[in-house]
Design an enzyme around this catalytic site. Structure first.
Site, mmCIF file in Angstrom:
data_model
loop_
_atom_site.group_PDB
_atom_site.id
_atom_site.type_symbol
_atom_site.label_atom_id
_atom_site.label_comp_id
_atom_site.label_asym_id
_atom_site.label_seq_id
_atom_site.Cartn_x
_atom_site.Cartn_y
_atom_site.Cartn_z
ATOM 1 N N CYS A 186 40.253 37.111 32.720
ATOM 2 C CA CYS A 186 40.612 36.166 33.786
ATOM 3 C C CYS A 186 39.519 35.110 33.949
ATOM 4 O O CYS A 186 39.298 34.309 33.055
ATOM 5 C CB CYS A 186 40.908 36.908 35.084
ATOM 6 S SG CYS A 186 41.887 35.902 36.247
ATOM 7 N N HIS A 208 44.747 41.242 33.755
ATOM 8 C CA HIS A 208 44.056 42.391 34.333
ATOM 9 C C HIS A 208 44.842 43.658 33.977
ATOM 10 O O HIS A 208 46.042 43.610 33.749
ATOM 11 C CB HIS A 208 43.990 42.287 35.860
ATOM 12 C CG HIS A 208 43.147 41.155 36.361
ATOM 13 N ND1 HIS A 208 41.773 41.137 36.256
ATOM 14 C CD2 HIS A 208 43.488 39.994 36.999
ATOM 15 C CE1 HIS A 208 41.306 40.024 36.800
ATOM 16 N NE2 HIS A 208 42.319 39.317 37.256
#
Length: 503
Positions: A342, A426
């Site tokens: 991310c 994630h």
């Protein structure tokens, strides 16, 4: 008819509210009770995306798993994500609605949300036999009581009995219990049913006289004494408190399946978010995970991870100031394993255009991946499914940055160049087959005789953890009294303890 309910409050932050709430939920569901978790307002950088695409705190997602139900936005209607400079992003019913200072939020916005959170709680109570609510901080924060929507505000609004949890391992638990009640108004005190001692070490019989004295002083009983147990946490709310020396969440390493261990270093960037991404690695026998903040700590790492962050540009500046950026670039140039997740993926790219998060405009990245990032005002919230290294992968996305991938090999909607991987996903490492395949590649590139265990199931380990929490409640709490509290509310005629809340 609305289902029963309970508010688990605490004498302090980190008293164990999240764990106790999850434990009560797992105990109830094993008794055949249809139960749901609830936290009106959560402040956390660890969040999760529900199947309907709503962002909620990870603790509530794990508590939903304890209940064996799908998490929804109703379970955490307000999420505050700190962004530095005394501001937080406000996420309402799973969607970001803007940035706000603490003064602005407590100055009026929070109070107006009470109706919303009470409506969410009522919907859950109409659907479930019981709803176990988690408070935040302490209910006796007298400076914030007027605008409170997560502790006594929600208890008063929904007429919930309150169980106060205290961490005896910190010391001062009797004073904390007494003082918590004594700083509440008479109307709030009517709902505080009693206490639960958490993290006790030693002989309970030595504690019992104190609990009896506390009962005499407050008219409120103890609902149990939970013993100290290592490794009983669920997904923490706040990455800001992670130890930079790896004292927190460092794995207890089981014997490796191969000849050598694999060392993983996680850069402890500012505003670190979803650091729980590395939990699945720490669960692998022979994998050592530690959090680091110095370049020399990367030297012996077989894999370095740059995790998610709520401040990509701030994290990039921090890496440069500490000399970590140069070490990461050198590592990528040498082909040594490096993974960006991310925000960590974004800063490994060529450049970032950020007029949203930091408002820094054009910022050069580390340039180790052929990626250009532009921050969009609309947040991406998704639950992607894909394939990598020949294995099925599931994950979730929470980001404003939009990545334009200009080269490299495809990798989970990101890319790979040599020994450097980057993705917005994630939770990908929780997919067992993919995690094992990824670790085999890392071990080969790192020259380690490490072999992933063939039978590690991260989902099964989580279930075992939740069952251990349920066991803790079942074995060490007065469950009959707890159920009466959930079903019937606080006992009548509880005495007022002066001085009460200031006017």
């Amino acid at each position: 008819m609305s289902g029963g309910g309970l508010l688990v409050a605490g004498t302090t932050s980190d008293a164990g509210k999240s764990v106790v709430t999850a434990g009560i939920c797992r105990w109830l569901v094993r008794q055949g009770v249809k139960v749901a978790p609830f936290k009106a307002q959560n402040m956390s950088l660890n969040s999760f995306v529900t199947r309907e695409g709503a962002e909620i705190g990870r603790a509530q997602a794990m508590q939903a798993q304890a209940c064996r139900v799908e998490p929804t936005a109703l379970m955490n209607p307000v999420l505050l994500k700190p962004g530095g400079d005394r501001t937080s992003q406000v996420v309402l019913m799973g969607r970001p609605v803007g940035e706000m200072s603490a003064r602005g939020y407590h100055g009026g916005r929070q109070e107006r949300l009470l109706g919303t959170v009470l409506d969410c709680l009522e919907q859950l109570r109409n659907e479930y036999d019981a709803v176990i609510c988690e408070g935040a901080g302490s209910p006796a924060e007298i400076n914030l009581r007027r605008t409170d929507i997560v502790n006594m505000g929600i208890a008063r609004g929904a007429r919930l009995p309150v169980l106060v949890v205290g961490d005896i391992d910190r010391g001062g638990v009797f004073a904390s219990f007494f003082g918590t009640v004594a700083l509440l108004s008479p109307e709030d005190q009517e709902l505080v049913a009693g206490f639960l001692v958490n993290k006790f070490r030693g002989d309970v019989s030595l504690l019992e006289p104190g609990l009896e004295m506390l009962h005499g002083l407050t008219g409120r009983r103890s609902y149990g004494v939970l013993p100290f147990r290592h490794g009983l946490g669920i997904d923490e709310e706040d990455g800001l408190r992670v130890s930079l020396r790896g004292a927190v969440r460092e794995s207890e390493v089981a014997a490796p399946a191969g000849e050598e261990v694999l060392r993983v270093a996680v850069c402890a960037v500012p505003l670190m978010s979803n650091f729980t991404d590395v939990d699945a690695l720490a669960a692998e026998p022979g994998v050592v995970v530690r959090f680091v903040d110095r370049p020399d700590e990367l030297a012996d790492a077989d894999l370095v991870i740059v995790p998610g962050t709520r401040g990509t540009v701030k994290a990039l500046r921090w890496l440069r100031e500490r000399g970590l950026a140069e070490a990461l670039v050198r590592r990528a140039r040498d082909g040594r394993p490096l993974l960006g997740i991310c925000g960590g993926f974004q800063l490994l790219g060529e450049h970032i255009e950020d007029d949203v998060e930091s408002r820094a405009g054009h910022v050069d990245g580390l340039g180790v991946l052929p990626v250009r990032v532009r921050f969009a005002r609309e947040k991406t919230l998704a639950r992607p499914v894909g394939e990598a290294l020949g294995e099925l992968v599931e994950g979730y996305e929470i980001h404003h940055g939009v990545a334009d991938v200009l080269g490299g090999d495809a990798f989970l909607d990101g890319c790979r160049v040599g020994g450097t991987w980057g993705t917005h996903w994630h939770g990908a490492l929780e997919s067992d087959g993919f995690r094992r395949a990824f670790l085999r590649v890392v071990a080969e590139r790192a020259g380690r005789r490490f072999v992933p265990a063939p039978d590690t199931s991260f989902a099964a380990l989580r279930e075992e953890q939740l069952d251990r929490l349920g066991d803790l409640i079942e074995q060490h709490a007065d469950t009959d009294a707890l159920w009466r509290l959930i079903e019937s509310g606080a006992p009548q005629g509880l005495p007022f303890i002066p001085p009460g809340a200031p006017a």
